[in-house]
Design a protein around this motif. Sequence first.
Motif, PDB file in Angstrom:
ATOM      1  N   LEU A  94       9.321   1.829  -1.462  1.00 31.33           N
ATOM      2  CA  LEU A  94      10.527   2.656  -1.549  1.00 31.33           C
ATOM      3  C   LEU A  94      10.124   3.932  -2.276  1.00 31.33           C
ATOM      4  CD1 LEU A  94      13.528   2.780  -0.888  1.00 31.33           C
ATOM      5  CD2 LEU A  94      13.989   1.750  -3.125  1.00 31.33           C
ATOM      6  N   ASN A  95       9.932   4.984  -1.505  1.00 32.99           N
ATOM      7  CA  ASN A  95       9.230   6.171  -1.996  1.00 32.99           C
ATOM      8  C   ASN A  95      10.170   7.306  -2.412  1.00 32.99           C
ATOM      9  OD1 ASN A  95       6.741   7.406  -2.574  1.00 32.99           O
ATOM     10  ND2 ASN A  95       6.764   8.522  -0.632  1.00 32.99           N
ATOM     11  N   LYS A  96       9.614   8.249  -3.134  1.00 37.87           N
ATOM     12  CA  LYS A  96      10.320   9.417  -3.676  1.00 37.87           C
ATOM     13  C   LYS A  96      11.399   9.009  -4.681  1.00 37.87           C
ATOM     14  CE  LYS A  96       9.597  12.373   0.407  1.00 37.87           C
ATOM     15  NZ  LYS A  96      10.229  13.318   1.340  1.00 37.87           N
ATOM     16  N   CYS A  97      11.122   7.968  -5.448  1.00 40.45           N
ATOM     17  CA  CYS A  97      12.124   7.458  -6.391  1.00 40.45           C
ATOM     18  C   CYS A  97      12.435   8.444  -7.519  1.00 40.45           C
ATOM     19  CB  CYS A  97      11.666   6.115  -6.968  1.00 40.45           C
ATOM     20  SG  CYS A  97      11.906   4.748  -5.813  1.00 40.45           S
ATOM     21  N   ASP A  98      11.579   9.443  -7.707  1.00 45.76           N
ATOM     22  CA  ASP A  98      11.882  10.469  -8.710  1.00 45.76           C
ATOM     23  C   ASP A  98      13.127  11.267  -8.344  1.00 45.76           C
ATOM     24  OD1 ASP A  98       9.862  11.369  -6.636  1.00 45.76           O
ATOM     25  OD2 ASP A  98      10.448  13.329  -7.447  1.00 45.76           O
ATOM     26  N   LEU A  99      13.546  11.208  -7.071  1.00 45.75           N
ATOM     27  CA  LEU A  99      14.727  11.962  -6.621  1.00 45.75           C
ATOM     28  C   LEU A  99      16.034  11.180  -6.769  1.00 45.75           C
ATOM     29  CD1 LEU A  99      13.305  13.574  -3.336  1.00 45.75           C
ATOM     30  CD2 LEU A  99      13.478  14.599  -5.611  1.00 45.75           C
ATOM     31  N   GLY A 148       4.581   9.279 -10.497  1.00 48.68           N
ATOM     32  CA  GLY A 148       3.633   8.189 -10.714  1.00 48.68           C
ATOM     33  C   GLY A 148       4.288   6.823 -10.785  1.00 48.68           C
ATOM     34  N   GLU A 149       5.602   6.760 -10.632  1.00 46.74           N
ATOM     35  CA  GLU A 149       6.298   5.479 -10.707  1.00 46.74           C
ATOM     36  C   GLU A 149       5.751   4.511  -9.662  1.00 46.74           C
ATOM     37  OE1 GLU A 149      10.790   3.543 -10.150  1.00 46.74           O
ATOM     38  OE2 GLU A 149      10.537   5.722 -10.250  1.00 46.74           O
ATOM     39  N   GLY A 150       5.475   3.300 -10.070  1.00 46.04           N
ATOM     40  CA  GLY A 150       5.039   2.243  -9.167  1.00 46.04           C
ATOM     41  C   GLY A 150       3.600   2.333  -8.712  1.00 46.04           C
ATOM     42  N   MET A 151       2.878   3.388  -9.080  1.00 47.13           N
ATOM     43  CA  MET A 151       1.522   3.558  -8.573  1.00 47.13           C
ATOM     44  C   MET A 151       0.571   2.482  -9.105  1.00 47.13           C
ATOM     45  SD  MET A 151       1.800   5.905  -6.382  1.00 47.13           S
ATOM     46  CE  MET A 151       0.056   6.028  -5.957  1.00 47.13           C
ATOM     47  N   THR A 152       0.747   2.077 -10.351  1.00 47.16           N
ATOM     48  CA  THR A 152      -0.119   1.021 -10.896  1.00 47.16           C
ATOM     49  C   THR A 152       0.070  -0.278 -10.124  1.00 47.16           C
ATOM     50  OG1 THR A 152      -0.097   1.988 -13.109  1.00 47.16           O
ATOM     51  CG2 THR A 152      -0.646  -0.356 -12.949  1.00 47.16           C
ATOM     52  N   GLN A 153       1.319  -0.623  -9.841  1.00 48.67           N
ATOM     53  CA  GLN A 153       1.595  -1.844  -9.081  1.00 48.67           C
ATOM     54  C   GLN A 153       1.037  -1.753  -7.667  1.00 48.67           C
ATOM     55  OE1 GLN A 153       5.776  -2.822  -8.968  1.00 48.67           O
ATOM     56  NE2 GLN A 153       5.468  -4.707  -7.771  1.00 48.67           N
ATOM     57  N   TRP A 154       1.203  -0.601  -7.041  1.00 47.63           N
ATOM     58  CA  TRP A 154       0.682  -0.362  -5.683  1.00 47.63           C
ATOM     59  C   TRP A 154      -0.836  -0.460  -5.660  1.00 47.63           C
ATOM     60  CZ3 TRP A 154       0.356  -0.397  -0.777  1.00 47.63           C
ATOM     61  CH2 TRP A 154      -0.261   0.593  -0.007  1.00 47.63           C
ATOM     62  N   LEU A 155      -1.513   0.148  -6.617  1.00 44.50           N
ATOM     63  CA  LEU A 155      -2.977   0.097  -6.646  1.00 44.50           C
ATOM     64  C   LEU A 155      -3.470  -1.320  -6.940  1.00 44.50           C
ATOM     65  CD1 LEU A 155      -3.931   3.412  -8.507  1.00 44.50           C
ATOM     66  CD2 LEU A 155      -3.703   2.994  -6.057  1.00 44.50           C
ATOM     67  N   ASP A 156      -2.777  -2.043  -7.790  1.00 41.48           N
ATOM     68  CA  ASP A 156      -3.168  -3.432  -8.062  1.00 41.48           C
ATOM     69  C   ASP A 156      -3.046  -4.286  -6.807  1.00 41.48           C
ATOM     70  OD1 ASP A 156      -3.795  -2.911 -10.688  1.00 41.48           O
ATOM     71  OD2 ASP A 156      -1.895  -3.668 -11.508  1.00 41.48           O
ATOM     72  N   TRP A 157      -1.999  -4.007  -6.005  1.00 43.45           N
ATOM     73  CA  TRP A 157      -1.828  -4.729  -4.736  1.00 43.45           C
ATOM     74  C   TRP A 157      -3.002  -4.422  -3.796  1.00 43.45           C
ATOM     75  CZ3 TRP A 157      -1.171  -3.586   0.450  1.00 43.45           C
ATOM     76  CH2 TRP A 157      -0.614  -4.596   1.257  1.00 43.45           C
ATOM     77  N   ILE A 158      -3.416  -3.173  -3.733  1.00 49.54           N
ATOM     78  CA  ILE A 158      -4.562  -2.791  -2.898  1.00 49.54           C
ATOM     79  C   ILE A 158      -5.834  -3.464  -3.405  1.00 49.54           C
ATOM     80  CG2 ILE A 158      -6.085  -0.868  -2.265  1.00 49.54           C
ATOM     81  CD1 ILE A 158      -3.614   0.916  -2.121  1.00 49.54           C
ATOM     82  N   ARG A 159      -6.066  -3.437  -4.715  1.00 46.70           N
ATOM     83  CA  ARG A 159      -7.271  -4.047  -5.291  1.00 46.70           C
ATOM     84  C   ARG A 159      -7.351  -5.535  -4.951  1.00 46.70           C
ATOM     85  NH1 ARG A 159      -5.436  -0.809 -10.024  1.00 46.70           N
ATOM     86  NH2 ARG A 159      -6.763   1.069 -10.129  1.00 46.70           N
ATOM     87  N   ALA A 160      -6.220  -6.218  -5.075  1.00 46.83           N
ATOM     88  CA  ALA A 160      -6.199  -7.644  -4.755  1.00 46.83           C
ATOM     89  C   ALA A 160      -6.541  -7.874  -3.283  1.00 46.83           C
ATOM     90  CB  ALA A 160      -4.827  -8.235  -5.090  1.00 46.83           C
ATOM     91  N   LEU A 187       1.837  10.358  -0.718  1.00 47.70           N
ATOM     92  CA  LEU A 187       1.549   9.086  -1.375  1.00 47.70           C
ATOM     93  C   LEU A 187       0.101   8.669  -1.131  1.00 47.70           C
ATOM     94  CD1 LEU A 187       3.004   6.822  -3.011  1.00 47.70           C
ATOM     95  CD2 LEU A 187       3.321   5.651  -0.825  1.00 47.70           C
ATOM     96  N   LEU A 188      -0.374   8.921   0.071  1.00 44.40           N
ATOM     97  CA  LEU A 188      -1.747   8.595   0.424  1.00 44.40           C
ATOM     98  C   LEU A 188      -2.731   9.426  -0.400  1.00 44.40           C
ATOM     99  CD1 LEU A 188      -3.280   6.757   2.368  1.00 44.40           C
ATOM    100  CD2 LEU A 188      -3.096   8.531   4.113  1.00 44.40           C
ATOM    101  N   VAL A 189      -2.457  10.714  -0.525  1.00 41.40           N
ATOM    102  CA  VAL A 189      -3.319  11.598  -1.333  1.00 41.40           C
ATOM    103  C   VAL A 189      -3.364  11.121  -2.779  1.00 41.40           C
ATOM    104  CG1 VAL A 189      -3.496  13.926  -2.312  1.00 41.40           C
ATOM    105  CG2 VAL A 189      -3.063  13.636   0.142  1.00 41.40           C
TER     106      VAL A 189
END
Length: 331
Positions: free
Chosen positions: A268-273, A305-317, A151-153
């Motif tokens: 909540l990670n690995k949601c593709d599974l 890629g699920e949730g990555m946009t929301q996660w990055l927006d949280w980091i940007r804020a 996830l970090l990568v």
Amino acid sequence: MCNVCGCGEGETTIGGKPVTHGHGKHYHVHADGTVHDHDHSGEHAHEPGHGSHMHYHRHEDGTTHEHTHDHLHGAHHHHDHVHSHGGTTHYGHGPAGAHAPGMSQSRMVQIEQDILSKNDSYARTNRTHFIDHGIFALNLVSSPGSGKTSLLVKTIELLKGEMKLAVIEGDQQTDNDAARIRATGATALQINTGKGCHLDAFMVGRAIEQLQLADDSLLLIENVGNLVCPASFDLGEAHKVAILSVTEGEDKPLKYPDMFRAADIMLLNKCDLLPYLTFDAELAVANARRVNPDIEVIRTSATSGEGMTQWLDWIRAGCRHAISKKVVSDR
């Protein structure tokens, strides 16, 4: 290494170089079961930013006491020992109850409080540095195998070119994860804790000195895989980020409440599974909010890629907020 959690003594290295560890004291345990600590000064006085170590000594009359003394930077001290001389048994680092026969529960609590107080002092120094330089620091915590590094990568790849960032990698051994981070082009510094089961504020402070972090940047700290001890050790971060994989149990937040209580956000990670598992995502989220009603939850997958946009927006804020706090502090 740690009298709070009982993790074993081992050589801590930062960027492959040994460092003298920062928390703990020296105990002397007397034959009557009493315990006390004391300081050694003079040539053992340590430089600013360094911590003290704790030892136990048990004397033949059964009394116990502890004492503290400090060490110079750069000097390596190995304290994983039990030895006797002159009627005194010396105990090295380890869980207080195991290494200090006869020590009272209240004294063990006081020892833990002293160690955490020392850590909190280093954490305040780190936090001040972050605020003064507009650095948004995140402490990523999880069980082993949660997909934290992947996830970090993915996060770094998506933010590449958008902001300045660096990574501190915490593991007991190897620099494999730091190598994966560096492959993205990001700066990464490996901390190996030996037998230690968590990072602490002293280690992170030393890493900050080596990294020379840029102003207005993002610092991602990947803690040692462990949902217990990192909950107690403030690193000076803006937020703890708890990562729970759908390959784990829905009741993890209930089993390890301190961590989820300390975290501001859960990924909540690995949601593709999820289509291939019986994991109940709604129950996992509900359990996290039973422990911490205010915890924010984002469902993520580095693969889909699920949730990555929301996660990055949280980091940007968070980064914008950190920069605004720096501007205010500069006035």
